[in-house]
Design a protein around this motif. Sequence first.
Motif, mmCIF file in Angstrom:
data_model
loop_
_atom_site.group_PDB
_atom_site.id
_atom_site.type_symbol
_atom_site.label_atom_id
_atom_site.label_comp_id
_atom_site.label_asym_id
_atom_site.label_seq_id
_atom_site.Cartn_x
_atom_site.Cartn_y
_atom_site.Cartn_z
ATOM 1 N N VAL A 132 -32.699 38.191 -63.621
ATOM 2 C CA VAL A 132 -34.063 37.819 -63.264
ATOM 3 C C VAL A 132 -33.956 37.236 -61.861
ATOM 4 O O VAL A 132 -32.925 36.651 -61.506
ATOM 5 C CB VAL A 132 -34.667 36.819 -64.284
ATOM 6 C CG1 VAL A 132 -33.881 35.519 -64.366
ATOM 7 C CG2 VAL A 132 -36.127 36.514 -63.972
ATOM 8 N N ALA A 133 -34.974 37.461 -61.047
ATOM 9 C CA ALA A 133 -34.903 36.998 -59.660
ATOM 10 C C ALA A 133 -36.268 36.488 -59.218
ATOM 11 O O ALA A 133 -37.258 37.222 -59.302
ATOM 12 C CB ALA A 133 -34.451 38.139 -58.741
ATOM 13 N N ALA A 134 -36.304 35.232 -58.780
ATOM 14 C CA ALA A 134 -37.528 34.697 -58.190
ATOM 15 C C ALA A 134 -37.534 35.064 -56.708
ATOM 16 O O ALA A 134 -36.484 35.026 -56.052
ATOM 17 C CB ALA A 134 -37.568 33.180 -58.352
ATOM 18 N N VAL A 135 -38.712 35.435 -56.204
ATOM 19 C CA VAL A 135 -38.819 35.874 -54.802
ATOM 20 C C VAL A 135 -39.974 35.149 -54.131
ATOM 21 O O VAL A 135 -41.047 34.988 -54.715
ATOM 22 C CB VAL A 135 -39.054 37.409 -54.737
ATOM 23 C CG1 VAL A 135 -39.548 37.837 -53.362
ATOM 24 C CG2 VAL A 135 -37.779 38.161 -55.087
ATOM 25 N N TRP A 136 -39.726 34.688 -52.913
ATOM 26 C CA TRP A 136 -40.822 34.157 -52.096
ATOM 27 C C TRP A 136 -40.644 34.599 -50.652
ATOM 28 O O TRP A 136 -39.539 34.527 -50.095
ATOM 29 C CB TRP A 136 -40.886 32.623 -52.112
ATOM 30 C CG TRP A 136 -42.035 32.164 -51.260
ATOM 31 C CD1 TRP A 136 -43.342 32.063 -51.623
ATOM 32 C CD2 TRP A 136 -41.982 31.822 -49.867
ATOM 33 N NE1 TRP A 136 -44.105 31.669 -50.557
ATOM 34 C CE2 TRP A 136 -43.290 31.512 -49.456
ATOM 35 C CE3 TRP A 136 -40.949 31.756 -48.927
ATOM 36 C CZ2 TRP A 136 -43.607 31.144 -48.159
ATOM 37 C CZ3 TRP A 136 -41.265 31.385 -47.626
ATOM 38 C CH2 TRP A 136 -42.588 31.069 -47.259
ATOM 39 N N ALA A 137 -41.713 35.074 -50.052
ATOM 40 C CA ALA A 137 -41.697 35.428 -48.633
ATOM 41 C C ALA A 137 -43.069 35.170 -48.046
ATOM 42 O O ALA A 137 -44.082 35.297 -48.741
ATOM 43 C CB ALA A 137 -41.332 36.897 -48.440
ATOM 44 N N GLU A 138 -43.070 34.814 -46.769
ATOM 45 C CA GLU A 138 -44.346 34.607 -46.096
ATOM 46 C C GLU A 138 -45.001 35.953 -45.795
ATOM 47 O O GLU A 138 -46.209 36.099 -45.893
ATOM 48 C CB GLU A 138 -44.103 33.840 -44.799
ATOM 49 C CG GLU A 138 -45.321 33.141 -44.287
ATOM 50 C CD GLU A 138 -44.921 32.008 -43.355
ATOM 51 O OE1 GLU A 138 -45.696 31.069 -43.221
ATOM 52 O OE2 GLU A 138 -43.822 32.081 -42.760
ATOM 53 N N ARG A 139 -44.140 36.944 -45.468
ATOM 54 C CA ARG A 139 -44.682 38.247 -45.076
ATOM 55 C C ARG A 139 -44.492 39.283 -46.177
ATOM 56 O O ARG A 139 -43.455 39.315 -46.837
ATOM 57 C CB ARG A 139 -43.960 38.767 -43.836
ATOM 58 C CG ARG A 139 -44.166 37.911 -42.626
ATOM 59 C CD ARG A 139 -43.645 38.646 -41.430
ATOM 60 N NE ARG A 139 -43.370 37.739 -40.338
ATOM 61 C CZ ARG A 139 -42.702 38.068 -39.256
ATOM 62 N NH1 ARG A 139 -42.228 39.295 -39.123
ATOM 63 N NH2 ARG A 139 -42.490 37.196 -38.303
ATOM 64 N N GLU A 140 -45.488 40.155 -46.285
ATOM 65 C CA GLU A 140 -45.461 41.186 -47.318
ATOM 66 C C GLU A 140 -44.270 42.137 -47.123
ATOM 67 O O GLU A 140 -43.629 42.549 -48.086
ATOM 68 C CB GLU A 140 -46.797 41.953 -47.292
ATOM 69 C CG GLU A 140 -46.890 43.119 -48.241
ATOM 70 C CD GLU A 140 -46.552 42.751 -49.684
ATOM 71 O OE1 GLU A 140 -46.806 41.610 -50.104
ATOM 72 O OE2 GLU A 140 -46.000 43.626 -50.379
ATOM 73 N N HIS A 141 -43.953 42.466 -45.868
ATOM 74 C CA HIS A 141 -42.884 43.443 -45.650
ATOM 75 C C HIS A 141 -41.547 42.919 -46.173
ATOM 76 O O HIS A 141 -40.812 43.638 -46.847
ATOM 77 C CB HIS A 141 -42.746 43.802 -44.167
ATOM 78 C CG HIS A 141 -41.551 44.679 -43.907
ATOM 79 N ND1 HIS A 141 -41.511 45.995 -44.320
ATOM 80 C CD2 HIS A 141 -40.339 44.411 -43.358
ATOM 81 C CE1 HIS A 141 -40.321 46.503 -44.007
ATOM 82 N NE2 HIS A 141 -39.597 45.566 -43.427
ATOM 83 N N THR A 142 -41.241 41.651 -45.865
ATOM 84 C CA THR A 142 -39.938 41.121 -46.299
ATOM 85 C C THR A 142 -39.919 40.945 -47.823
ATOM 86 O O THR A 142 -38.885 41.143 -48.460
ATOM 87 C CB THR A 142 -39.600 39.785 -45.599
ATOM 88 O OG1 THR A 142 -40.780 39.020 -45.482
ATOM 89 C CG2 THR A 142 -38.984 40.001 -44.246
ATOM 90 N N ARG A 143 -41.065 40.588 -48.393
ATOM 91 C CA ARG A 143 -41.150 40.490 -49.855
ATOM 92 C C ARG A 143 -40.830 41.858 -50.464
ATOM 93 O O ARG A 143 -40.080 41.978 -51.437
ATOM 94 C CB ARG A 143 -42.562 40.039 -50.267
ATOM 95 C CG ARG A 143 -42.676 39.551 -51.695
ATOM 96 C CD ARG A 143 -44.128 39.241 -52.043
ATOM 97 N NE ARG A 143 -44.943 40.459 -52.051
ATOM 98 C CZ ARG A 143 -44.968 41.330 -53.046
ATOM 99 N NH1 ARG A 143 -44.253 41.130 -54.121
ATOM 100 N NH2 ARG A 143 -45.708 42.426 -52.970
ATOM 101 N N ALA A 144 -41.377 42.916 -49.835
ATOM 102 C CA ALA A 144 -41.147 44.274 -50.343
ATOM 103 C C ALA A 144 -39.672 44.669 -50.215
ATOM 104 O O ALA A 144 -39.135 45.377 -51.072
ATOM 105 C CB ALA A 144 -42.037 45.261 -49.579
ATOM 106 N N VAL A 145 -39.013 44.198 -49.151
ATOM 107 C CA VAL A 145 -37.580 44.494 -48.998
ATOM 108 C C VAL A 145 -36.805 43.882 -50.172
ATOM 109 O O VAL A 145 -35.956 44.534 -50.786
ATOM 110 C CB VAL A 145 -37.040 43.944 -47.652
ATOM 111 C CG1 VAL A 145 -35.520 44.024 -47.603
ATOM 112 C CG2 VAL A 145 -37.644 44.716 -46.482
ATOM 113 N N ALA A 146 -37.118 42.619 -50.481
ATOM 114 C CA ALA A 146 -36.414 41.961 -51.595
ATOM 115 C C ALA A 146 -36.684 42.707 -52.903
ATOM 116 O O ALA A 146 -35.780 42.897 -53.724
ATOM 117 C CB ALA A 146 -36.850 40.506 -51.705
#
Length: 268
Positions: A132-146
């Motif tokens: 399981v992985a929690a993800v946080w990013a300010e930008r949508e592109h970097t969130r999509a990379v994760a």
Amino acid sequence: MCESAQTGPVILLGCGRLGSAVLEGWLNTGAVVPKNIIVLTPSTKPMAEDAAARGARLNPPVGDLAEASALVIAVKPAKWRDALLPLLPHLAADVALVSAMAGVKADDIAMATNRAVVRVMPTTAVAQASGVAAVWAEREHTRAVAHSLFEPLADVVDLADEDQMDAATAVAGSAPAFIYAFARALARAGEARGLSPDAAARLATGALRSAGAGAGTGAPLSDLIARIASPGGTTQAGLEAMGATGDLDRAAEAAVKFAVYRAGELSA
Ligand SMILES: NC(=O)c1ccc[n+]([C@@H]2O[C@H](COP(=O)([O-])OP(=O)(O)OC[C@H]3O[C@@H](n4cnc5c(N)ncnc54)[C@H](OP(=O)(O)O)[C@@H]3O)[C@@H](O)[C@H]2O)c1
């Protein structure tokens, strides 16, 4: 899955416990194909050697790093500046930095590197594609990379706020160890009731596997409990005893509280 987000090779910076688990997950699932994996590790690691044998690049010349579209930071929080900053002149300006480090703020990394940062907090079960992985990013592109790097390996949970990351780290990243500790305590309680150490350990470990299989169905935790605890039965008696003292809730609260506190110290 966000397949288009990560287009070039991925650098894995650090191949310790977490880095090796991520690498194993990529190799097992094909989420990142070996020719698109670059591993940077100061010392020899079995999983890095395995990846290299399948076509990944292990500590290649720094000129190769400019091709990468993402870099996963899997070194200890105290080591990230020493490990990452010397690489900056060799990285593309638009490389996405995917930090798996507990406690280190995205802003601190972004300001030191001038690159976009996404934070991800995975469990080592990513190796078996059941993390399981929690993800946080300010930008949508970097969130999509994760997402593209971790969705094949884990249930990816997006957080609304970076401040939630420390609690997510405690409830996911650290929690398997809390749950193992509880299973070990159960084994000890079984020994106190006459089980041999070997039988108690095998039974408690098997119970953990059974619990994991139940969790794998995706049913809510309350339903999973209700399926086992028939009214008036042995499980219900045990559950009521745990609930009556409040000790279980107190232990969970203390574990999360102090893990969050430690994450705060690490980011200071
Ligand atoms: N373990 C977990 O379950 C888990 C879960 C979620 C997040 N994390 C995060 O993942 C990170 C790593 O934790 P870990 O448990 O995997 O620690 P670890 O086993 O100590 O691994 C860290 C690795 O970083 C390597 N390293 C040190 N300097 C480096 C450099 N300059 N370049 C490349 N690699 C370098 C070390 O290499 P050497 O072995 O050669 O010294 C080591 O193998 C931490 O920030 C932690 O918060 C861990």
